[in-house]
Design a protein around this motif. Structure first.
Motif, mmCIF file in Angstrom:
data_model
loop_
_atom_site.group_PDB
_atom_site.id
_atom_site.type_symbol
_atom_site.label_atom_id
_atom_site.label_comp_id
_atom_site.label_asym_id
_atom_site.label_seq_id
_atom_site.Cartn_x
_atom_site.Cartn_y
_atom_site.Cartn_z
ATOM 1 N N TRP A 167 27.690 69.970 54.599
ATOM 2 C CA TRP A 167 25.772 70.510 54.692
ATOM 3 C C TRP A 167 24.854 71.522 56.235
ATOM 4 O O TRP A 167 26.085 70.551 57.593
ATOM 5 C CB TRP A 167 25.242 69.334 54.997
ATOM 6 N N LYS A 168 24.537 72.051 56.333
ATOM 7 C CA LYS A 168 24.364 72.607 57.452
ATOM 8 C C LYS A 168 23.051 73.085 57.474
ATOM 9 O O LYS A 168 22.022 72.970 56.600
ATOM 10 C CB LYS A 168 24.414 74.158 57.191
ATOM 11 N N ASP A 169 21.657 72.938 58.493
ATOM 12 C CA ASP A 169 20.152 73.002 59.028
ATOM 13 C C ASP A 169 20.365 74.249 59.077
ATOM 14 O O ASP A 169 21.024 75.051 59.549
ATOM 15 C CB ASP A 169 20.628 72.184 60.668
ATOM 16 N N VAL A 170 19.666 74.772 58.054
ATOM 17 C CA VAL A 170 18.387 75.502 58.235
ATOM 18 C C VAL A 170 16.988 75.466 58.339
ATOM 19 O O VAL A 170 17.006 74.562 58.909
ATOM 20 C CB VAL A 170 18.887 76.451 57.320
ATOM 21 N N ALA A 171 16.763 77.035 58.990
ATOM 22 C CA ALA A 171 15.178 76.633 59.385
ATOM 23 C C ALA A 171 14.224 74.904 58.934
ATOM 24 O O ALA A 171 13.887 75.555 57.614
ATOM 25 C CB ALA A 171 15.143 77.975 59.047
ATOM 26 N N PRO A 209 16.122 82.543 51.920
ATOM 27 C CA PRO A 209 17.349 81.934 52.566
ATOM 28 C C PRO A 209 17.973 82.766 54.193
ATOM 29 O O PRO A 209 17.623 84.233 53.858
ATOM 30 C CB PRO A 209 18.375 81.963 51.158
ATOM 31 N N PRO A 210 19.237 81.887 54.130
ATOM 32 C CA PRO A 210 19.731 82.428 55.342
ATOM 33 C C PRO A 210 20.647 83.582 55.213
ATOM 34 O O PRO A 210 20.598 83.924 53.967
ATOM 35 C CB PRO A 210 20.356 81.719 55.781
ATOM 36 N N ASP A 211 20.072 84.885 55.750
ATOM 37 C CA ASP A 211 21.549 86.046 55.884
ATOM 38 C C ASP A 211 21.290 86.455 57.095
ATOM 39 O O ASP A 211 21.577 86.002 57.737
ATOM 40 C CB ASP A 211 20.626 86.774 54.538
ATOM 41 N N ASN A 212 22.512 88.203 57.173
ATOM 42 C CA ASN A 212 22.851 88.003 57.946
ATOM 43 C C ASN A 212 21.476 88.886 59.323
ATOM 44 O O ASN A 212 22.037 88.743 60.472
ATOM 45 C CB ASN A 212 23.790 89.585 58.202
ATOM 46 N N GLN A 213 20.897 88.695 58.484
ATOM 47 C CA GLN A 213 19.117 89.216 59.745
ATOM 48 C C GLN A 213 19.180 87.673 60.311
ATOM 49 O O GLN A 213 18.203 87.643 61.379
ATOM 50 C CB GLN A 213 18.545 90.215 59.064
ATOM 51 N N ARG A 214 18.910 86.510 59.088
ATOM 52 C CA ARG A 214 18.136 85.416 59.429
ATOM 53 C C ARG A 214 18.827 84.758 59.236
ATOM 54 O O ARG A 214 19.158 84.083 57.964
ATOM 55 C CB ARG A 214 17.306 85.370 58.698
ATOM 56 N N PRO A 215 20.258 84.057 60.306
ATOM 57 C CA PRO A 215 21.554 82.669 60.078
ATOM 58 C C PRO A 215 20.656 81.499 59.328
ATOM 59 O O PRO A 215 21.054 80.851 58.870
ATOM 60 C CB PRO A 215 22.214 83.184 61.309
ATOM 61 N N GLY A 217 17.435 81.597 58.073
ATOM 62 C CA GLY A 217 16.014 81.596 56.786
ATOM 63 C C GLY A 217 14.957 81.661 57.467
ATOM 64 O O GLY A 217 15.009 81.845 58.954
ATOM 65 N N GLN A 218 13.897 81.643 56.760
ATOM 66 C CA GLN A 218 12.053 82.246 57.521
ATOM 67 C C GLN A 218 11.505 82.016 56.553
ATOM 68 O O GLN A 218 11.443 81.648 54.890
ATOM 69 C CB GLN A 218 12.590 83.652 57.774
ATOM 70 N N TRP A 219 10.740 80.829 57.089
ATOM 71 C CA TRP A 219 9.533 80.531 56.267
ATOM 72 C C TRP A 219 8.303 81.179 56.661
ATOM 73 O O TRP A 219 8.149 81.591 57.353
ATOM 74 C CB TRP A 219 9.379 78.658 56.086
ATOM 75 N N THR A 220 7.217 81.337 55.390
ATOM 76 C CA THR A 220 6.407 82.290 55.048
ATOM 77 C C THR A 220 5.011 81.334 54.538
ATOM 78 O O THR A 220 5.783 80.641 53.683
ATOM 79 C CB THR A 220 6.570 83.744 54.929
ATOM 80 N N ARG A 221 3.762 81.470 55.192
ATOM 81 C CA ARG A 221 2.707 80.331 54.552
ATOM 82 C C ARG A 221 2.626 81.439 53.909
ATOM 83 O O ARG A 221 1.974 82.531 54.139
ATOM 84 C CB ARG A 221 1.577 80.349 55.729
ATOM 85 N N LEU A 222 2.126 81.142 52.627
ATOM 86 C CA LEU A 222 1.834 82.707 51.192
ATOM 87 C C LEU A 222 0.603 82.161 51.124
ATOM 88 O O LEU A 222 -0.090 83.400 51.020
ATOM 89 C CB LEU A 222 2.506 82.465 49.827
#
Length: 284
Positions: A167-171, A209-215, A217-222
Motif C-alpha cells: 500500500w502506498k500513500d497518495v495525496a 490519480p497519480p501520474d508522471n506529472q502528479r506523482p 495525484g491531486q484533489w480539486t473542489r468541484l
C-alpha cells in the motif's frame, strides 16, 4: 415473440420462477438472458446467486454438465450489491458451487497501512485500488488515502507483502471525511457527502490519480449543495454525466439530485427535480 414474452414474464416473477421445477429445466442461454437483464425484479443479488446455485444443482448436488456454465453466469452477479458479511460467508463456504472449477479463488491481500472504518473504496479499470478517508484506529477522522495496484496475479498471490510495500500513500483529501460516497468516473475519482467533526458535509471533490506529472495525484473542489446531508450517492450515466444525489430516501424512492455534465472537459452543476424511481434491479 413467444420466447421474448416468456423471458419478460420470468423477469417480472423471477423469485417465483426460480422456486419452480420449470426453472431448473431451462436451457443455459435462457438462464443467461435472465441474469443479464437490467430490469430483473429481485429484492437482492443474493437471490440471483441462489438461482445460479439451484440451476447448477437441480437434484441437490452439483451437475458436472452444468457447472461448466456457472463461470459465465457468475459474471452477471452484481457483487458490489452484497454486504460484507455475506461476502465473507461465501469465502468461508468450501462446499459452495462457486468454488468448483470456476477458475476463481479468494486471496487475502496485505492489510492496509491504517485500520479504518467508514471509509470509501474505489477500483479503477487499470487495476489501481484506492481506500479513502474514514475513521482511523476507531478514534480519529482521516483524510488520508492509500492505494495498491493489482496488475498481475503475482501482485496478490503467493507470500503476503508487507503493508508498507503493498500500500502506498497518495495525496490527502481536502478535508476530513467519513461515510462518504465515492465512484470512479472518466479516469478520476469523485467523492461527495459524508461527515466529519464539524457535521455533515455538502462538498463534492474530484481526485486525479497519480501520474508522471502528479506523482501523488491531486484533489480539486468541484462544488457542493446548499446543506450537508447524512447520505449521498454518485451514479455514472454514460461517459458525460454523473448524478449526485445528496439525499436518498430508499423507502419512498425519492431522490433529490444534481447532475454534473461534462462538455468540452468542463464540469457544470445543474439541478434536477425530485423524481420517483421505478422498481427494478438498480433501485434498491
Amino acid at each position: 415473440m413467444l420466447r421474448y414474452a416468456c423471458l419478460q414474464h420470468m423477469k417480472a416473477t423471477f423469485e417465483a420462477t426460480i422456486a419452480s421445477d420449470f426453472f431448473i429445466q431451462l436451457p443455459t442461454d435462457a438462464v443467461l438472458s435472465l441474469l443479464e437483464s437490467e430490469d430483473l425484479q429481485v429484492d437482492s443479488e443474493e437471490t440471483v446467486l441462489k438461482a445460479i446455485g439451484r440451476w447448477v444443482s437441480p437434484l441437490g448436488e452439483v451437475d458436472e454438465t452444468r457447472i461448466v456454465h456457472a463461470e459465465a453466469m457468475m459474471k452477471e452477479v452484481r457483487w458490489d450489491k452484497f454486504d460484507t458479511e455475506f461476502r465473507y460467508s461465501l469465502q468461508d463456504d468450501d462446499k459452495g458451487f462457486w468454488n468448483k472449477n470456476l477458475g476463481c479463488s479468494w486471496y487475502q491481500l496485505p492489510n492496509s497501512k491504517r485500520k479504518r472504518e467508514c471509509a470509501a473504496m474505489v477500483a479503477l479499470p487499470d487495476g489501481r485500488v484506492f481506500v479513502i478517508g474514514g475513521v482511523v484506529n476507531c478514534l480519529t477522522y482521516s483524510k488520508s488515502v492509500e492505494t495498491c495496484h493489482l496488475r498481475e496475479p503475482a501482485d496478490w498471490q503467493g507470500e503476503l507483502k508487507a503493508s508498507n510495500v503493498f500500500w502506498k500513500d497518495v495525496a490527502d483529501m481536502l478535508e476530513l471525511r467519513r461515510d462518504h460516497a465515492a465512484v470512479a468516473f472518466r479516469d478520476s475519482i469523485f467523492i461527495a457527502g459524508g461527515s466529519n467533526v464539524e457535521g455533515y458535509l455538502n462538498t463534492v471533490d474530484v481526485f486525479t490519480p497519480p501520474d508522471n506529472q502528479r506523482p501523488l495525484g491531486q484533489w480539486t473542489r468541484l462544488g457542493g449543495w446548499d446543506t450537508g446531508r447524512p447520505t449521498a450517492a454518485l451514479v455514472p450515466n454514460g461517459s458525460r454525466e454523473l448524478s449526485i444525489s445528496p439525499h436518498v430516501c430508499l423507502y419512498a424512492g425519492l431522490v433529490e439530485d444534481e447532475i454534473v455534465r461534462f462538455e468540452n472537459e468542463t464540469p457544470n452543476l445543474s439541478p434536477r427535480y425530485p423524481y420517483v424511481g421505478s422498481s427494478g434491479r438498480y433501485n434498491a
